[in-house]
Each structure stands twice: as C-alpha cells, then as structure tokens.
Write a protein that holds these residues in place. Structure first.
Motif, PDB file in Angstrom:
ATOM      1  N   HIS A  90       0.817  -1.220   0.000  1.00 57.79           N
ATOM      2  CA  HIS A  90       0.000   0.000   0.000  1.00 57.79           C
ATOM      3  C   HIS A  90       0.850   1.269   0.000  1.00 57.79           C
ATOM      4  CE1 HIS A  90       1.062  -0.634   4.213  1.00 57.79           C
ATOM      5  NE2 HIS A  90       0.759   0.644   4.455  1.00 57.79           N
ATOM      6  N   MET A  91       2.171   1.117   0.112  1.00 51.59           N
ATOM      7  CA  MET A  91       3.065   2.276   0.127  1.00 51.59           C
ATOM      8  C   MET A  91       3.735   2.461  -1.225  1.00 51.59           C
ATOM      9  SD  MET A  91       5.130   1.950   3.723  1.00 51.59           S
ATOM     10  CE  MET A  91       4.313   1.922   5.314  1.00 51.59           C
ATOM     11  N   THR A  92       4.107   3.696  -1.527  1.00 54.57           N
ATOM     12  CA  THR A  92       4.880   3.967  -2.735  1.00 54.57           C
ATOM     13  C   THR A  92       6.321   3.500  -2.533  1.00 54.57           C
ATOM     14  OG1 THR A  92       5.575   6.154  -1.983  1.00 54.57           O
ATOM     15  CG2 THR A  92       3.492   6.021  -3.225  1.00 54.57           C
ATOM     16  N   VAL A  93       7.070   3.515  -3.615  1.00 55.32           N
ATOM     17  CA  VAL A  93       8.490   3.173  -3.531  1.00 55.32           C
ATOM     18  C   VAL A  93       9.197   4.109  -2.551  1.00 55.32           C
ATOM     19  CG1 VAL A  93      10.666   3.189  -4.817  1.00 55.32           C
ATOM     20  CG2 VAL A  93       8.611   2.159  -5.830  1.00 55.32           C
ATOM     21  N   TYR A  94       8.896   5.388  -2.649  1.00 55.39           N
ATOM     22  CA  TYR A  94       9.499   6.366  -1.735  1.00 55.39           C
ATOM     23  C   TYR A  94       9.176   6.023  -0.283  1.00 55.39           C
ATOM     24  CZ  TYR A  94      10.722  10.910   0.290  1.00 55.39           C
ATOM     25  OH  TYR A  94      11.279  11.907   1.057  1.00 55.39           O
ATOM     26  N   GLU A  95       7.921   5.736  -0.012  1.00 60.76           N
ATOM     27  CA  GLU A  95       7.494   5.437   1.361  1.00 60.76           C
ATOM     28  C   GLU A  95       8.117   4.148   1.879  1.00 60.76           C
ATOM     29  OE1 GLU A  95       3.086   7.592   1.188  1.00 60.76           O
ATOM     30  OE2 GLU A  95       3.351   5.502   0.547  1.00 60.76           O
ATOM     31  N   ASN A  96       8.238   3.148   0.996  1.00 72.41           N
ATOM     32  CA  ASN A  96       8.892   1.901   1.399  1.00 72.41           C
ATOM     33  C   ASN A  96      10.351   2.149   1.777  1.00 72.41           C
ATOM     34  OD1 ASN A  96       7.608  -0.965   1.160  1.00 72.41           O
ATOM     35  ND2 ASN A  96       6.605   0.234  -0.436  1.00 72.41           N
ATOM     36  N   MET A  97      11.045   2.933   0.970  1.00 73.71           N
ATOM     37  CA  MET A  97      12.454   3.189   1.220  1.00 73.71           C
ATOM     38  C   MET A  97      12.660   4.053   2.467  1.00 73.71           C
ATOM     39  SD  MET A  97      13.793   3.689  -2.714  1.00 73.71           S
ATOM     40  CE  MET A  97      15.456   4.145  -2.268  1.00 73.71           C
ATOM     41  N   ALA A  98      11.705   4.923   2.739  1.00 77.10           N
ATOM     42  CA  ALA A  98      11.831   5.844   3.875  1.00 77.10           C
ATOM     43  C   ALA A  98      11.311   5.253   5.175  1.00 77.10           C
ATOM     44  CB  ALA A  98      11.076   7.136   3.564  1.00 77.10           C
ATOM     45  N   PHE A  99      10.658   4.089   5.121  1.00 75.33           N
ATOM     46  CA  PHE A  99       9.882   3.599   6.251  1.00 75.33           C
ATOM     47  C   PHE A  99      10.695   3.470   7.547  1.00 75.33           C
ATOM     48  CE2 PHE A  99       7.842   0.097   8.689  1.00 75.33           C
ATOM     49  CZ  PHE A  99       6.650   0.749   8.968  1.00 75.33           C
ATOM     50  N   SER A 100      11.868   2.829   7.457  1.00 80.81           N
ATOM     51  CA  SER A 100      12.652   2.613   8.681  1.00 80.81           C
ATOM     52  C   SER A 100      13.112   3.941   9.277  1.00 80.81           C
ATOM     53  CB  SER A 100      13.858   1.718   8.396  1.00 80.81           C
ATOM     54  OG  SER A 100      14.737   2.321   7.467  1.00 80.81           O
ATOM     55  N   LEU A 101      13.411   4.912   8.427  1.00 79.46           N
ATOM     56  CA  LEU A 101      13.846   6.216   8.922  1.00 79.46           C
ATOM     57  C   LEU A 101      12.681   6.981   9.530  1.00 79.46           C
ATOM     58  CD1 LEU A 101      16.226   7.314   6.000  1.00 79.46           C
ATOM     59  CD2 LEU A 101      16.751   5.982   8.046  1.00 79.46           C
ATOM     60  N   THR A 102      11.503   6.791   8.951  1.00 86.86           N
ATOM     61  CA  THR A 102      10.306   7.432   9.503  1.00 86.86           C
ATOM     62  C   THR A 102      10.011   6.882  10.897  1.00 86.86           C
ATOM     63  OG1 THR A 102       9.408   7.688   7.267  1.00 86.86           O
ATOM     64  CG2 THR A 102       7.864   7.916   9.102  1.00 86.86           C
ATOM     65  N   LEU A 103      10.180   5.570  11.068  1.00 87.17           N
ATOM     66  CA  LEU A 103       9.972   4.969  12.385  1.00 87.17           C
ATOM     67  C   LEU A 103      10.939   5.538  13.417  1.00 87.17           C
ATOM     68  CD1 LEU A 103       9.365   1.155  11.710  1.00 87.17           C
ATOM     69  CD2 LEU A 103       7.696   2.868  12.434  1.00 87.17           C
ATOM     70  N   ARG A 104      12.147   5.858  12.969  1.00 84.63           N
ATOM     71  CA  ARG A 104      13.137   6.433  13.875  1.00 84.63           C
ATOM     72  C   ARG A 104      12.858   7.913  14.173  1.00 84.63           C
ATOM     73  NH1 ARG A 104      18.899   4.879  11.144  1.00 84.63           N
ATOM     74  NH2 ARG A 104      18.689   2.618  11.060  1.00 84.63           N
ATOM     75  N   LYS A 105      11.890   8.458  13.412  1.00 89.38           N
ATOM     76  CA  LYS A 105      11.526   9.882  13.548  1.00 89.38           C
ATOM     77  C   LYS A 105      12.679  10.807  13.196  1.00 89.38           C
ATOM     78  CE  LYS A 105       7.979   8.932  17.025  1.00 89.38           C
ATOM     79  NZ  LYS A 105       7.442   9.233  18.379  1.00 89.38           N
ATOM     80  N   GLU A 106      13.380  10.418  12.105  1.00 90.84           N
ATOM     81  CA  GLU A 106      14.450  11.287  11.623  1.00 90.84           C
ATOM     82  C   GLU A 106      13.856  12.519  10.953  1.00 90.84           C
ATOM     83  OE1 GLU A 106      17.810   9.949   9.515  1.00 90.84           O
ATOM     84  OE2 GLU A 106      18.086   8.107  10.681  1.00 90.84           O
ATOM     85  N   ASP A 107      14.664  13.537  10.803  1.00 91.61           N
ATOM     86  CA  ASP A 107      14.238  14.777  10.156  1.00 91.61           C
ATOM     87  C   ASP A 107      13.765  14.487   8.734  1.00 91.61           C
ATOM     88  OD1 ASP A 107      14.717  17.179   8.365  1.00 91.61           O
ATOM     89  OD2 ASP A 107      15.074  18.088  10.333  1.00 91.61           O
ATOM     90  N   PRO A 108      12.564  14.944   8.355  1.00 85.58           N
ATOM     91  CA  PRO A 108      12.032  14.681   7.011  1.00 85.58           C
ATOM     92  C   PRO A 108      12.976  15.130   5.894  1.00 85.58           C
ATOM     93  CG  PRO A 108      10.306  15.550   8.411  1.00 85.58           C
ATOM     94  CD  PRO A 108      11.593  15.657   9.195  1.00 85.58           C
ATOM     95  N   ASN A 109      13.697  16.212   6.095  1.00 86.85           N
ATOM     96  CA  ASN A 109      14.632  16.677   5.071  1.00 86.85           C
ATOM     97  C   ASN A 109      15.794  15.700   4.904  1.00 86.85           C
ATOM     98  OD1 ASN A 109      13.242  19.079   4.459  1.00 86.85           O
ATOM     99  ND2 ASN A 109      14.131  20.104   6.252  1.00 86.85           N
ATOM    100  N   VAL A 110      16.255  15.137   6.025  1.00 82.10           N
ATOM    101  CA  VAL A 110      17.335  14.146   5.976  1.00 82.10           C
ATOM    102  C   VAL A 110      16.841  12.879   5.280  1.00 82.10           C
ATOM    103  CG1 VAL A 110      18.833  12.665   7.368  1.00 82.10           C
ATOM    104  CG2 VAL A 110      18.458  15.050   8.048  1.00 82.10           C
TER     105      VAL A 110
END
Length: 356
Positions: A90-110
C-alpha cells in the motif's frame, strides 16, 4: 563499515535438531562474503543468527569487537534484504524506502535526501511514486536494497535475493549488487545456493554442507584447490567428473584406462601405492585427442563451447563423463572420441579430503 567475528556458532532447535555446527569466520571491514551450499545446509540459518532473527545456541558473535550474541535485531545496526522483497504493497516506492527512517523519527529533510541518493544509485528516481505492484521483480528487489541503503547500516545481509528473478534479471541485478558493494565499500554477507552468484560476487566464499563449513577461500581457491569431494562437486559447472582409480607405480589404473603420473604426482601419491583413490577431472580440463576413449551420448552446443556427454571406452559401458570442449562440435550419438585429462585432482577415498 564493520568487522564481524563468528566464533564457534551452533544452532540447535528445540526439537534437538542441529542446523549449524561450530561455524567460525572472520569478516574483514568492507568484505563481501558469500555463503553457498545446497538447500538445508544451514547457510540461511547462519545469516539469520547474525541478523538476530534466530537465537545463537552456542558460540559468540562480535561486531567491531563488541559482543552482540544476545543483542536484539534492532540493536545490531544491520540491514537485511530478503528473497521475497518484503515490501509494503500500500506504500509507494518512496514510502517503502523511507519507512525505517520514519519509524526512527528522523528529520524529514534528511530522509528525503537519503531516499533520493539511494534511488539515484539504484536507478529508481523515476519510480518513486509507484506502488510495488507496478514494478518488475528486478525493480522490487532494487527497492528492497534501497530500503537497506538509506539506513546506512554497518552490515548488509542478503538472503537469496535473486532467486525469484528470471535468468536475465538475475544477471543484471547481480551486477548491480557488485557495483553497489564497490560504491559503498560496505561489509556484506550474501547467501545463495547458486554457485555462479558465489563465484562472481564474493571476495571469499564459505561453502557449507549439512550444517558444516567445508571450505573458506577466494573463488579461485575453491575452484582450483577444492578441500574435499563435496566442494569439488559443488563448485564448477558442469560438475567435476570422478573416477575410482588404483595407484600402481608410475600409473593410475582404471578398468577403462591407465594414466602416467608425473614425478610430482608420484611423490604426492606415494603413501597411496597399491591403494584406491578418487580421481577428479573438470570437464573444461579435458581435451580432444588422447588415449582415453569415450562413446558420445549427447552433444550440447553452447556457442563458444560444447558439452559432450558420453561413457568411457568405445563400447559405451564405462562410467559416465562430461567434457567441455572449446568451439562448436558436431559429434553424434555413438561417435567415439579420444580425449586426454589435462589437469587432475586427487582425493582420499575414505576421508574424501583432497590429497595435497
């Protein structure tokens, strides 16, 4: 980057079945190690122990000198690429690649910069808004690799990542992994049952059988100097030919041929005088023209090479043999061809270890 030390690892399941026995390996920083062997040999279990997905029954696992034997998977700073991609549909390629970093709550720009950088490395920039179902198998595997890259882990782990791809895509993705390794200078452990992947990718190969390490070495070492019959039969395509022969003075005697021994070979085989050993000859080390006769059964032209299958001796009743001749051959079933063995390997018949 990372050094890994695997010290006497065992894996014993609750039902008392042992999958891995006394596994030892020192992985250097930036090295690409390939674990290869048939299904059920323990290679994936070993990788899962390193990842923290399987408990280690005995032994130690060190990462940069730190004991992480009992550390949970999330604390090991390793990224794993699976056979089945493990993408979120259900996620885009971008969202799949960013998922682990999003869970870590990294800066969106990073996160954005890391995803774009990984996408550029893997040629996925124009696929970032698509869903996994819109991608080919090769593209999905690249997304899985991209998801690992953005984490900047100390260690990359690959568990048969190409086995779901067709032959053409396997070759292309294999080259991408090799280029990725050279570009990132990353420490990688890669599991496969495909010897072609092992020979083309590895800095060093760990060849396994039935939970035991059979040999560790460079691809050339395993090909040129296999440690035992298993490695000799598993590494090389087509497989090595084997014959039971007797050592008699300066000759090797078989019921369908005899071969003179060089002075060096005589010295090597001196302890085996009057005994039987196993003679191994790779198909590509057999030449046309010689005193050994085979009766052709099938002929496979591959372009630059031809595989000729047959049986030793002109009556076709000897042991089976496969030869790999250079160029295009037009042998027909029933033809008799004289051959010679250009390079020979010797193995102890009882221990199956190479005679060196």
């Amino acid at each position: 980057m990372a050094n890994i030390s695997l010290q006497h690892l065992d894996k014993i399941y609750d039902n008392k079945v042992q999958a891995v026995y006394d596994f030892n390996l020192e992985v250097k920083d930036g090295e690409l190690i390939v674990l290869v062997g048939p299904s059920g040999c323990g290679k994936s279990t070993t990788l899962r122990m390193i990842a923290g997905l399987e408990d280690i029954s005995a032994g130690k696992l060190l990462l940069d000198g730190q004991d992480i034997t009992a550390a949970p998977a999330k604390d090991r700073d390793m990224a794993m690429v699976f056979q089945n991609y493990a993408l979120y549909g259900h996620m885009t390629v971008y969202e799949n690649m960013a998922f682990s970093l999003t869970l870590r709550k990294e800066d969106p720009n990073v996160i954005h910069k890391k995803v774009l950088a990984a996408a550029e490395i893997l040629g996925l920039t124009d696929q970032l808004n698509k869903k996994p179902k819109q991608l080919s198998g090769g593209q999905r595997q690249r997304v899985a690799m991209g998801r690992a890259i953005v984490r900047s882990p100390k260690v990359f782990l690959f568990d048969e990542p190409l086995s779901n791809l067709d032959a053409k895509l396997r070759g292309a993705t294999r080259r991408e992994i090799l280029l990725l390794h050279k570009r990132l200078h990353a420490t990688m452990l890669y599991v496969t049952h495909d010897q072609t992947e092992a020979l083309t990718l590895a800095d060093r190969i760990v060849c396994m059988s039935m939970g035991h390490v059979q040999q560790v070495g460079t691809p050339l070492e395993l090909y040129e100097t296999p440690a035992n019959l298993f490695v000799a039969s598993f590494i090389g395509l087509p497989p090595m030919n084997f014959f039971t022969v007797s050592v008699a003075g300066d000759q090797l005697i078989h019921s369908h041929f005899s071969l003179p021994l060089s002075g060096e070979e005589q010295a090597l085989l001196a302890p085996y005088q009057g005994k039987e050993i196993t003679l191994g000859v790779r198909p590509e080390n057999i030449s046309e023209g010689g005193s050994i006769h085979l009766k052709v059964t099938t002929n496979e032209n591959l372009g630059m090479n031809t595989l000729v299958h047959g049986a030793l001796f002109a009556d076709g009743k000897g042991p089976a043999i496969t030869c790999k001749f250079k160029g295009w051959c037009d042998y027909k079933a029933g033809d008799v061809v004289g051959v010679s063995f250009d390079k020979r390997h010797f193995f102890d018949k009882d221990t199956t270890n190479a005679i060196r």
